[in-house]
Design a protein around this motif. Structure first.
Motif, PDB file in Angstrom:
ATOM      1  N   VAL A  43      96.511  21.005  30.545  1.00 29.34           N
ATOM      2  CA  VAL A  43      95.086  20.692  30.530  1.00 29.34           C
ATOM      3  C   VAL A  43      94.829  19.346  31.203  1.00 29.34           C
ATOM      4  O   VAL A  43      93.809  19.153  31.878  1.00 29.34           O
ATOM      5  CB  VAL A  43      94.549  20.696  29.085  1.00 29.34           C
ATOM      6  N   LYS A  44      95.768  18.428  31.067  1.00 28.89           N
ATOM      7  CA  LYS A  44      95.617  17.111  31.687  1.00 28.89           C
ATOM      8  C   LYS A  44      95.419  17.235  33.197  1.00 28.89           C
ATOM      9  O   LYS A  44      94.592  16.530  33.785  1.00 28.89           O
ATOM     10  CB  LYS A  44      96.859  16.259  31.396  1.00 28.89           C
ATOM     11  N   VAL A  45      96.168  18.119  33.822  1.00 25.84           N
ATOM     12  CA  VAL A  45      96.057  18.298  35.279  1.00 25.84           C
ATOM     13  C   VAL A  45      94.697  18.901  35.630  1.00 25.84           C
ATOM     14  O   VAL A  45      94.051  18.487  36.602  1.00 25.84           O
ATOM     15  CB  VAL A  45      97.199  19.178  35.821  1.00 25.84           C
ATOM     16  N   LEU A  46      94.235  19.864  34.838  1.00 26.90           N
ATOM     17  CA  LEU A  46      92.924  20.456  35.087  1.00 26.90           C
ATOM     18  C   LEU A  46      91.827  19.412  34.964  1.00 26.90           C
ATOM     19  O   LEU A  46      90.867  19.398  35.749  1.00 26.90           O
ATOM     20  CB  LEU A  46      92.669  21.626  34.127  1.00 26.90           C
ATOM     21  N   GLU A  66      99.505  33.256  43.116  1.00 24.27           N
ATOM     22  CA  GLU A  66      98.136  33.410  43.591  1.00 24.27           C
ATOM     23  C   GLU A  66      97.177  33.773  42.465  1.00 24.27           C
ATOM     24  O   GLU A  66      96.009  33.342  42.467  1.00 24.27           O
ATOM     25  CB  GLU A  66      98.089  34.439  44.723  1.00 24.27           C
ATOM     26  N   ASP A  67      97.645  34.551  41.501  1.00 23.32           N
ATOM     27  CA  ASP A  67      96.821  34.818  40.309  1.00 23.32           C
ATOM     28  C   ASP A  67      96.435  33.508  39.623  1.00 23.32           C
ATOM     29  O   ASP A  67      95.269  33.283  39.276  1.00 23.32           O
ATOM     30  CB  ASP A  67      97.590  35.682  39.296  1.00 23.32           C
ATOM     31  N   MET A  68      97.413  32.644  39.427  1.00 25.14           N
ATOM     32  CA  MET A  68      97.175  31.391  38.710  1.00 25.14           C
ATOM     33  C   MET A  68      96.275  30.451  39.508  1.00 25.14           C
ATOM     34  O   MET A  68      95.450  29.727  38.939  1.00 25.14           O
ATOM     35  CB  MET A  68      98.499  30.723  38.382  1.00 25.14           C
ATOM     36  N   HIS A  69      96.438  30.450  40.817  1.00 22.83           N
ATOM     37  CA  HIS A  69      95.561  29.619  41.639  1.00 22.83           C
ATOM     38  C   HIS A  69      94.114  30.092  41.527  1.00 22.83           C
ATOM     39  O   HIS A  69      93.187  29.279  41.438  1.00 22.83           O
ATOM     40  CB  HIS A  69      96.020  29.659  43.096  1.00 22.83           C
ATOM     41  N   MET A  70      93.926  31.410  41.505  1.00 20.36           N
ATOM     42  CA  MET A  70      92.576  31.942  41.379  1.00 20.36           C
ATOM     43  C   MET A  70      92.014  31.661  39.988  1.00 20.36           C
ATOM     44  O   MET A  70      90.815  31.384  39.826  1.00 20.36           O
ATOM     45  CB  MET A  70      92.598  33.455  41.647  1.00 20.36           C
ATOM     46  N   ILE A  71      92.879  31.720  38.986  1.00 22.25           N
ATOM     47  CA  ILE A  71      92.446  31.420  37.620  1.00 22.25           C
ATOM     48  C   ILE A  71      92.000  29.967  37.505  1.00 22.25           C
ATOM     49  O   ILE A  71      91.025  29.652  36.800  1.00 22.25           O
ATOM     50  CB  ILE A  71      93.561  31.758  36.607  1.00 22.25           C
ATOM     51  N   LEU A  72      92.678  29.054  38.213  1.00 18.52           N
ATOM     52  CA  LEU A  72      92.229  27.656  38.216  1.00 18.52           C
ATOM     53  C   LEU A  72      90.790  27.566  38.702  1.00 18.52           C
ATOM     54  O   LEU A  72      89.956  26.894  38.087  1.00 18.52           O
ATOM     55  CB  LEU A  72      93.128  26.803  39.117  1.00 18.52           C
ATOM     56  N   ASP A  73      90.492  28.245  39.802  1.00 18.49           N
ATOM     57  CA  ASP A  73      89.118  28.244  40.304  1.00 18.49           C
ATOM     58  C   ASP A  73      88.152  28.751  39.239  1.00 18.49           C
ATOM     59  O   ASP A  73      87.102  28.149  38.999  1.00 18.49           O
ATOM     60  CB  ASP A  73      89.013  29.129  41.545  1.00 18.49           C
ATOM     61  N   ILE A  99      88.519  28.844  35.981  1.00 22.05           N
ATOM     62  CA  ILE A  99      88.416  27.907  34.861  1.00 22.05           C
ATOM     63  C   ILE A  99      87.431  26.797  35.204  1.00 22.05           C
ATOM     64  O   ILE A  99      86.547  26.454  34.402  1.00 22.05           O
ATOM     65  CB  ILE A  99      89.799  27.323  34.492  1.00 22.05           C
ATOM     66  N   LEU A 100      87.581  26.217  36.399  1.00 25.15           N
ATOM     67  CA  LEU A 100      86.677  25.138  36.812  1.00 25.15           C
ATOM     68  C   LEU A 100      85.244  25.631  36.881  1.00 25.15           C
ATOM     69  O   LEU A 100      84.318  25.001  36.337  1.00 25.15           O
ATOM     70  CB  LEU A 100      87.104  24.590  38.175  1.00 25.15           C
ATOM     71  N   TYR A 101      85.050  26.774  37.530  1.00 23.75           N
ATOM     72  CA  TYR A 101      83.700  27.333  37.661  1.00 23.75           C
ATOM     73  C   TYR A 101      83.093  27.648  36.295  1.00 23.75           C
ATOM     74  O   TYR A 101      81.946  27.285  36.005  1.00 23.75           O
ATOM     75  CB  TYR A 101      83.756  28.585  38.534  1.00 23.75           C
ATOM     76  N   SER A 102      83.872  28.292  35.453  1.00 21.07           N
ATOM     77  CA  SER A 102      83.369  28.673  34.124  1.00 21.07           C
ATOM     78  C   SER A 102      83.098  27.450  33.259  1.00 21.07           C
ATOM     79  O   SER A 102      82.156  27.445  32.449  1.00 21.07           O
ATOM     80  CB  SER A 102      84.370  29.597  33.424  1.00 21.07           C
TER      81      SER A 102
END
Length: 197
Positions: free
Chosen positions: A21-24, A169-176, A178-181
């Motif tokens: 979570v720190k990185v996010l 690539e799944d995880m990279h898309m999930i990062l997007d 998470i940020l958007y949501s």
């Protein structure tokens, strides 16, 4: 097929549970800094990562702007096929991102670089140039992280076996998402403020 699906989803769940979570939070703060500095977010990636770059640019720019949540200035440098192919044809594919950033990116901008291997030459050339300008680099990597992981100021690294592109690539898309949501959650009652008249 059943065994494969179970194994794949098990690995994906393990990766999700290992998210830092720190990185996010660091990534989210780097986005906010571009608003404070009236600066720009550039996103780069090849292949599937180019699609992720486009998706991120859409979500973080228009997706949030239309809901009056944030007005990030975001550009995916993979999106203009005329520009990318002209550069590739004239001076080489290794330059498609570097040439777009040259004499344009500044220290207050943000560069999000996406590469599963972390060793894509055109990504690294752009990142190295941006670092010379003092730009903050978010590196989104997989496998062992490659050189991009070493160069990045903020490291969103998905540690997998080499070649597990789908999971990374799944995880990279999930990062997007998470940020958007996260940003949507700040104003949950808001729908698009633009209507068709």
């Amino acid at each position: 097929m059943e065994n494969f699906v179970q194994e794949y989803t098990k690995k994906l769940i393990e990766l999700l549970e290992s998210l830092e979570v720190k990185v996010l939070k660091e990534i989210q703060q780097s986005l906010e800094n571009t608003l404070k500095n009236n600066s720009k977010i550039y996103i780069i990636g090849n292949g599937g990562s180019a699609a992720t770059a486009s998706h991120m640019a859409n979500d973080l720019s228009v997706g949030l702007k239309l809901r009056d949540i944030r007005n990030f200035n975001v550009e995916s440098l993979s999106d203009n096929s005329a520009v990318c192919t002209a550069i590739a044809n004239d001076i080489g594919y290794d330059n498609i991102f570097y040439a777009q950033l040259k004499n344009k990116i500044s220290k207050n901008d943000l560069l999000i670089a996406i590469s599963c291997s972390g060793n894509s030459t055109n990504i690294l050339k752009a990142v190295e140039y941006a670092k010379q300008q003092g730009t903050t680099i978010v590196g989104m990597t997989g496998f062992d992280g490659g050189k991009l992981k070493e160069l990045a100021d903020i490291k969103f690294h998905i540690a997998t076996q080499k070649g597990e592109y789908g999971l990374v690539e799944d995880m990279h898309m999930i990062l997007d998402h998470i940020l958007y949501s996260y940003y949507i959650s700040l104003k949950p009652e808001t729908k698009s403020t633009y209507t068709m008249e």
